[in-house]
Design a protein around this motif. Structure first.
Motif, PDB file in Angstrom:
ATOM      1  N   GLN A  38       0.829  -1.195   0.000  1.00  0.00           N
ATOM      2  CA  GLN A  38       0.000   0.000   0.000  1.00  0.00           C
ATOM      3  C   GLN A  38       0.867   1.250   0.000  1.00  0.00           C
ATOM      4  O   GLN A  38       2.077   1.194   0.248  1.00  0.00           O
ATOM      5  N   ASP A  42      -3.107   6.620   0.129  1.00  0.00           N
ATOM      6  CA  ASP A  42      -4.305   5.795  -0.078  1.00  0.00           C
ATOM      7  C   ASP A  42      -4.789   5.215   1.242  1.00  0.00           C
ATOM      8  O   ASP A  42      -5.992   5.165   1.510  1.00  0.00           O
ATOM      9  N   TYR A  67       6.824  -1.889  -8.010  1.00  0.00           N
ATOM     10  CA  TYR A  67       5.653  -2.070  -8.868  1.00  0.00           C
ATOM     11  C   TYR A  67       4.911  -3.334  -8.444  1.00  0.00           C
ATOM     12  O   TYR A  67       5.527  -4.383  -8.229  1.00  0.00           O
ATOM     13  N   GLY A  73       3.003   0.193 -13.845  1.00  0.00           N
ATOM     14  CA  GLY A  73       1.683   0.486 -13.289  1.00  0.00           C
ATOM     15  C   GLY A  73       1.713   0.880 -11.822  1.00  0.00           C
ATOM     16  O   GLY A  73       2.578   1.633 -11.376  1.00  0.00           O
ATOM     17  N   GLN A  74       0.770   0.340 -11.069  1.00  0.00           N
ATOM     18  CA  GLN A  74       0.558   0.743  -9.684  1.00  0.00           C
ATOM     19  C   GLN A  74       1.761   0.405  -8.800  1.00  0.00           C
ATOM     20  O   GLN A  74       2.369  -0.654  -8.929  1.00  0.00           O
ATOM     21  N   GLY A  76       3.416   0.112  -4.825  1.00  0.00           N
ATOM     22  CA  GLY A  76       3.138  -0.097  -3.411  1.00  0.00           C
ATOM     23  C   GLY A  76       4.431   0.025  -2.618  1.00  0.00           C
ATOM     24  O   GLY A  76       5.510   0.207  -3.177  1.00  0.00           O
TER      25      GLY A  76
END
Length: 214
Positions: A38, A42, A67, A73-74, A76
């Motif tokens: 995380q 967020d 990644y 992409g996202q 954490g």
């Protein structure tokens, strides 16, 4: 020939987020530690429901980012891995002390301290409990438990009877309610004021449950 490992301390930039404005009007501080994969911003979103103008929320972010899928992409973050474990723990505890010094160490007015860790953040918040100079009003472990190598006797002294809430979704895929209750039974000997709290849902932080804890 054999290779040799060397270690070297370096300076790097960490980030943390706050919700609420620091000052003499603050009556409560919440330290909020995110779970594996995380990001702090967020993770802090559900805590908006507790923003009452007198509470300051502090959400540090793990020093290791990655990644989440296939290198793109996202992104954490993680608090630590088994590699150079002790050094990573020492690094993030030093990081938290700097946040403390930056935000509220000089305050003279009274305020409550609440500590919350989610998932991987449970072990992190437990270690911070033993290094912070404040006695918390409560410790909340959400979707996780104490670290196995924790100094339980020292922790019981630091908590001084403050409640320890174990919050768990009934559909949590990482730990079952039965496992949690068994864990609590094993550690009652240390004198913690343990309070299990179960809710409908999975491995997630829910606003309705936060409101109950506040």
């Amino acid at each position: 020939m054999q290779y040799e490992m060397h270690t070297l301390g370096v300076t790097r930039t960490a980030r943390f987020y706050t919700l609420g404005h620091a000052g003499a009007h603050i009556r409560r501080i919440w330290w909020c530690f995110h779970g594996y994969g995380q990001l702090a911003a967020d993770f802090l979103t559900p805590f908006f429901c507790l923003d009452d103008g007198q509470t300051l929320f502090i959400a540090p972010e793990g020093l290791s980012r990655f990644y989440l899928k296939s290198g793109v992409g996202q992104v954490g973050a993680s608090w630590m891995t088994k590699e150079m474990r002790e050094a990573e723990i020492a690094d993030y505890l030093n990081y938290f002390r700097k946040i403390e010094q930056e935000v509220y160490a000089s305050w003279e007015h009274p305020f409550e301290m609440h500590l919350l860790g989610f998932s991987q953040g449970c072990a992190t918040v437990c270690r911070w409990l033993l290094h912070s100079r404040f006695t918390p009003s409560k410790l909340i472990l959400w979707g996780g438990v104490f670290p196995h190598d924790w100094d339980f006797e020292k922790a019981a002294e630091r908590l001084q009877g403050a409640p320890v809430y174990f919050v768990l979704g009934k559909e949590d895929r990482f730990i079952t309610p039965e496992q949690l209750l068994s864990f609590i039974d094993m550690h009652k000997k240390y004198g913690f004021d343990m309070k299990p709290l179960f809710y409908e849902g999975g491995h997630e932080v829910k606003e309705s449950v936060l409101a109950t804890l506040a």
